[in-house]
Scaffold this motif. Structure first.
Motif, PDB file in Angstrom:
ATOM      1  N   ASP A  63       0.829  -1.213   0.000  1.00  0.00           N
ATOM      2  CA  ASP A  63       0.000   0.000   0.000  1.00  0.00           C
ATOM      3  C   ASP A  63       0.860   1.258   0.000  1.00  0.00           C
ATOM      4  OD1 ASP A  63      -2.246  -1.592   0.034  1.00  0.00           O
ATOM      5  OD2 ASP A  63      -2.495  -1.497   2.219  1.00  0.00           O
ATOM      6  N   THR A  64       2.012   1.173   0.681  1.00  0.00           N
ATOM      7  CA  THR A  64       2.908   2.332   0.729  1.00  0.00           C
ATOM      8  C   THR A  64       3.463   2.653  -0.654  1.00  0.00           C
ATOM      9  OG1 THR A  64       3.535   1.724   2.983  1.00  0.00           O
ATOM     10  CG2 THR A  64       4.949   3.293   1.840  1.00  0.00           C
ATOM     11  N   ILE A  65       3.865   1.618  -1.393  1.00  0.00           N
ATOM     12  CA  ILE A  65       4.374   1.820  -2.753  1.00  0.00           C
ATOM     13  C   ILE A  65       3.294   2.423  -3.640  1.00  0.00           C
ATOM     14  CG2 ILE A  65       5.246   0.667  -4.811  1.00  0.00           C
ATOM     15  CD1 ILE A  65       7.311   0.775  -2.643  1.00  0.00           C
ATOM     16  N   ARG A  66       2.087   1.904  -3.536  1.00  0.00           N
ATOM     17  CA  ARG A  66       0.973   2.419  -4.342  1.00  0.00           C
ATOM     18  C   ARG A  66       0.739   3.910  -4.068  1.00  0.00           C
ATOM     19  NH1 ARG A  66      -2.546  -1.569  -6.387  1.00  0.00           N
ATOM     20  NH2 ARG A  66      -1.950  -3.694  -5.796  1.00  0.00           N
ATOM     21  N   GLU A  67       0.692   4.240  -2.786  1.00  0.00           N
ATOM     22  CA  GLU A  67       0.422   5.633  -2.400  1.00  0.00           C
ATOM     23  C   GLU A  67       1.569   6.557  -2.809  1.00  0.00           C
ATOM     24  OE1 GLU A  67      -0.549   8.215   1.670  1.00  0.00           O
ATOM     25  OE2 GLU A  67      -0.322   6.030   1.748  1.00  0.00           O
ATOM     26  N   SER A  68       2.818   6.109  -2.578  1.00  0.00           N
ATOM     27  CA  SER A  68       3.975   6.952  -2.896  1.00  0.00           C
ATOM     28  C   SER A  68       4.092   7.201  -4.387  1.00  0.00           C
ATOM     29  CB  SER A  68       5.258   6.298  -2.363  1.00  0.00           C
ATOM     30  OG  SER A  68       5.213   6.171  -0.958  1.00  0.00           O
ATOM     31  N   ALA A  69       3.891   6.158  -5.199  1.00  0.00           N
ATOM     32  CA  ALA A  69       3.992   6.317  -6.653  1.00  0.00           C
ATOM     33  C   ALA A  69       2.927   7.285  -7.171  1.00  0.00           C
ATOM     34  CB  ALA A  69       3.849   4.957  -7.328  1.00  0.00           C
ATOM     35  N   GLY A  70       1.704   7.188  -6.629  1.00  0.00           N
ATOM     36  CA  GLY A  70       0.643   8.090  -7.064  1.00  0.00           C
ATOM     37  C   GLY A  70       0.932   9.537  -6.706  1.00  0.00           C
ATOM     38  N   ILE A  73       3.724  11.075  -8.942  1.00  0.00           N
ATOM     39  CA  ILE A  73       3.216  11.467 -10.262  1.00  0.00           C
ATOM     40  C   ILE A  73       2.454  12.791 -10.182  1.00  0.00           C
ATOM     41  CG2 ILE A  73       1.504  10.847 -12.011  1.00  0.00           C
ATOM     42  CD1 ILE A  73       2.430   7.951 -11.732  1.00  0.00           C
ATOM     43  N   GLU A  74       1.629  12.940  -9.174  1.00  0.00           N
ATOM     44  CA  GLU A  74       0.879  14.178  -8.999  1.00  0.00           C
ATOM     45  C   GLU A  74       1.812  15.374  -8.827  1.00  0.00           C
ATOM     46  OE1 GLU A  74      -1.739  13.653  -5.726  1.00  0.00           O
ATOM     47  OE2 GLU A  74      -3.065  12.250  -6.770  1.00  0.00           O
ATOM     48  N   ASN A  75       2.858  15.201  -8.009  1.00  0.00           N
ATOM     49  CA  ASN A  75       3.808  16.302  -7.779  1.00  0.00           C
ATOM     50  C   ASN A  75       4.567  16.667  -9.040  1.00  0.00           C
ATOM     51  OD1 ASN A  75       4.673  17.150  -4.626  1.00  0.00           O
ATOM     52  ND2 ASN A  75       3.350  15.356  -4.814  1.00  0.00           N
ATOM     53  N   GLU A 100      -1.540   0.431 -14.577  1.00  0.00           N
ATOM     54  CA  GLU A 100      -2.699   0.921 -15.321  1.00  0.00           C
ATOM     55  C   GLU A 100      -3.468   1.948 -14.502  1.00  0.00           C
ATOM     56  OE1 GLU A 100      -4.809   1.270 -18.776  1.00  0.00           O
ATOM     57  OE2 GLU A 100      -2.950   0.140 -18.373  1.00  0.00           O
ATOM     58  N   GLN A 101      -3.552   1.733 -13.203  1.00  0.00           N
ATOM     59  CA  GLN A 101      -4.215   2.706 -12.334  1.00  0.00           C
ATOM     60  C   GLN A 101      -3.481   4.044 -12.353  1.00  0.00           C
ATOM     61  OE1 GLN A 101      -4.392   0.804  -8.509  1.00  0.00           O
ATOM     62  NE2 GLN A 101      -6.040  -0.602  -9.111  1.00  0.00           N
ATOM     63  N   LEU A 102      -2.157   3.976 -12.349  1.00  0.00           N
ATOM     64  CA  LEU A 102      -1.357   5.203 -12.398  1.00  0.00           C
ATOM     65  C   LEU A 102      -1.532   5.896 -13.747  1.00  0.00           C
ATOM     66  CD1 LEU A 102       1.926   3.899 -10.706  1.00  0.00           C
ATOM     67  CD2 LEU A 102       0.176   5.355  -9.674  1.00  0.00           C
ATOM     68  N   SER A 179       8.177   4.976   2.931  1.00  0.00           N
ATOM     69  CA  SER A 179       7.752   6.383   2.879  1.00  0.00           C
ATOM     70  C   SER A 179       8.965   7.285   2.723  1.00  0.00           C
ATOM     71  CB  SER A 179       6.986   6.745   4.149  1.00  0.00           C
ATOM     72  OG  SER A 179       5.824   5.948   4.292  1.00  0.00           O
ATOM     73  N   PHE A 180       8.837   8.345   1.947  1.00  0.00           N
ATOM     74  CA  PHE A 180       9.932   9.290   1.722  1.00  0.00           C
ATOM     75  C   PHE A 180       9.338  10.651   1.400  1.00  0.00           C
ATOM     76  CE2 PHE A 180       8.812   7.145  -2.151  1.00  0.00           C
ATOM     77  CZ  PHE A 180       8.788   8.128  -3.110  1.00  0.00           C
ATOM     78  N   ASP A 181      10.200  11.638   1.302  1.00  0.00           N
ATOM     79  CA  ASP A 181       9.762  13.004   1.015  1.00  0.00           C
ATOM     80  C   ASP A 181       9.408  13.114  -0.467  1.00  0.00           C
ATOM     81  OD1 ASP A 181       9.437  15.732   0.624  1.00  0.00           O
ATOM     82  OD2 ASP A 181      11.059  16.280   1.993  1.00  0.00           O
ATOM     83  N   ILE A 182       8.123  13.101  -0.772  1.00  0.00           N
ATOM     84  CA  ILE A 182       7.651  13.107  -2.160  1.00  0.00           C
ATOM     85  C   ILE A 182       8.063  14.395  -2.880  1.00  0.00           C
ATOM     86  CG2 ILE A 182       5.651  12.963  -3.664  1.00  0.00           C
ATOM     87  CD1 ILE A 182       6.115  10.411  -2.176  1.00  0.00           C
ATOM     88  N   SER A 183       7.905  15.520  -2.209  1.00  0.00           N
ATOM     89  CA  SER A 183       8.233  16.800  -2.848  1.00  0.00           C
ATOM     90  C   SER A 183       9.724  16.897  -3.151  1.00  0.00           C
ATOM     91  CB  SER A 183       7.787  17.967  -1.958  1.00  0.00           C
ATOM     92  OG  SER A 183       8.429  17.900  -0.687  1.00  0.00           O
ATOM     93  N   ALA A 184      10.563  16.348  -2.264  1.00  0.00           N
ATOM     94  CA  ALA A 184      12.015  16.366  -2.503  1.00  0.00           C
ATOM     95  C   ALA A 184      12.372  15.490  -3.701  1.00  0.00           C
ATOM     96  CB  ALA A 184      12.761  15.888  -1.257  1.00  0.00           C
ATOM     97  N   ALA A 185      11.699  14.337  -3.827  1.00  0.00           N
ATOM     98  CA  ALA A 185      11.949  13.461  -4.967  1.00  0.00           C
ATOM     99  C   ALA A 185      11.541  14.130  -6.270  1.00  0.00           C
ATOM    100  CB  ALA A 185      11.197  12.144  -4.774  1.00  0.00           C
ATOM    101  N   ALA A 186      10.389  14.776  -6.274  1.00  0.00           N
ATOM    102  CA  ALA A 186       9.919  15.465  -7.479  1.00  0.00           C
ATOM    103  C   ALA A 186      10.852  16.610  -7.859  1.00  0.00           C
ATOM    104  CB  ALA A 186       8.494  15.978  -7.258  1.00  0.00           C
ATOM    105  N   ALA A 187      11.325  17.346  -6.851  1.00  0.00           N
ATOM    106  CA  ALA A 187      12.237  18.470  -7.116  1.00  0.00           C
ATOM    107  C   ALA A 187      13.566  17.960  -7.680  1.00  0.00           C
ATOM    108  CB  ALA A 187      12.468  19.264  -5.838  1.00  0.00           C
ATOM    109  N   ALA A 188      14.077  16.838  -7.140  1.00  0.00           N
ATOM    110  CA  ALA A 188      15.345  16.272  -7.622  1.00  0.00           C
ATOM    111  C   ALA A 188      15.211  15.827  -9.077  1.00  0.00           C
ATOM    112  CB  ALA A 188      15.758  15.099  -6.735  1.00  0.00           C
TER     113      ALA A 188
END
Length: 288
Positions: A63-70, A73-75, A100-102, A179-188
């Motif tokens: 569930d964590t992977i599903r939530e983090s990947a989604g 992508i949004e960020n 496919e969900q993503l 879990s990780f910092d999503i915004s930091a990953a998107a910025a990188a």
């Protein structure tokens, strides 16, 4: 590839000073692709670490992977609405369903690529990405081998050593329980996709690692046959020979009595053998 792998090789008798860490057969596939800054790749995994045990039973994404990947992508799409995303996933029903969900979040912006496709096509699509985020170590390896700057997670086994070998430690994000910092990953990712210098640095480092991998392969090619031969010799030496069973002193041998053959000087039983004459003449007196 890492300290554990190194200890295994040392256990096979390989001298420690001849072992190069961070070698992996994937690095032999190094290539220079045509990176597109407006394209970012995401490599999915089932869990973190991605490989905690070896099994043939496919595991569904957590569930964590599903939530983090989604959320990632949004960020990314919020940072740049013109961005194109490529999702890479394993060839299982659960992973295909997640991918496919993503994709359905933005069908015009997201495409998916399963691991079952032709490998040349998979690597070509990776090489066209400006940057790649991977939940797994092998996603980092293949992304770097394709000449692309990569972003990984500290929780993945082997990721820290590999990112250090690329000189990209600061793009290894801290993670706990997936879990990780999503915004930091998107910025990188947004930064790296625009930096050709980062991709060139990765290509240079990968070429050096590729040479190490070739050296490791040659060393193993010499080591393994010798080690197997030595092991086979040890098994031959260690296998005990079966002992003959001898009767106890004063005891009688079991079974029917053996037929005794006459001693030297004795008479041979049966009719005398006829001697054939030699070629070219009669028998000599010695023969008679």
């Amino acid at each position: 590839r890492d300290d554990h792998s190194k200890q295994v090789l040392i256990g096979y008798g390989l001298s420690a000073n001849r072992v190069s860490s961070n070698g992996d057969p994937v690095l032999a596939l190094a290539m220079k692709g045509d990176a597109q800054p407006g394209r970012v790749g995401i490599v999915l995994a089932q869990q973190l670490p991605s490989r905690t045990e070896f099994t043939y039973v496919p595991q569904p994404p957590s569930d964590t992977i599903r939530e983090s990947a989604g959320k990632l992508i949004e960020n990314l799409l919020q940072l740049d609405k013109s961005l194109q995303l490529q999702v890479f996933h394993d060839d299982t029903e659960a992973d295909a369903e997640l991918a496919e969900q993503l994709r359905n979040r933005a069908p015009q912006k997201i495409s998916v690529q399963p691991a079952s496709g032709p490998f040349a096509k998979i690597q070509e699509q990776m090489s066209q990405c400006g940057a790649i985020f991977s939940f797994s170590l092998h996603g980092l390896l293949l992304g770097a081998a394709s000449g692309v700057a990569v972003v990984g997670l500290s929780e993945e086994a082997g990721a820290a050593d590999f990112m250090a070998s690329l000189g990209m430690q600061k793009y290894l994000l801290a993670s706990t329980g997936g879990s990780f910092d999503i915004s930091a990953a998107a910025a990188a990712l947004d930064h790296l996709r625009k930096e050709e210098a980062a991709r060139e640095s990765v290509r240079t480092r990968v070429q050096a690692l590729k040479r190490k991998e070739s050296q490791n392969a040659r060393t193993l090619g010499l080591l393994v046959p010798r080690r197997l031969m030595r092991k086979k010799q040890e098994e031959v030496i260690l296998v005990p020979r079966p002992k003959r069973r001898t009767p106890e002193k004063g005891g009688q041998r079991e079974g029917p009595p053996r037929e005794r053959t006459p001693a030297k000087g004795g008479q041979r039983e049966g009719p005398p053998r006829e001697r054939k004459p030699r070629k070219g003449g009669a028998d000599s007196e010695a023969d008679l």
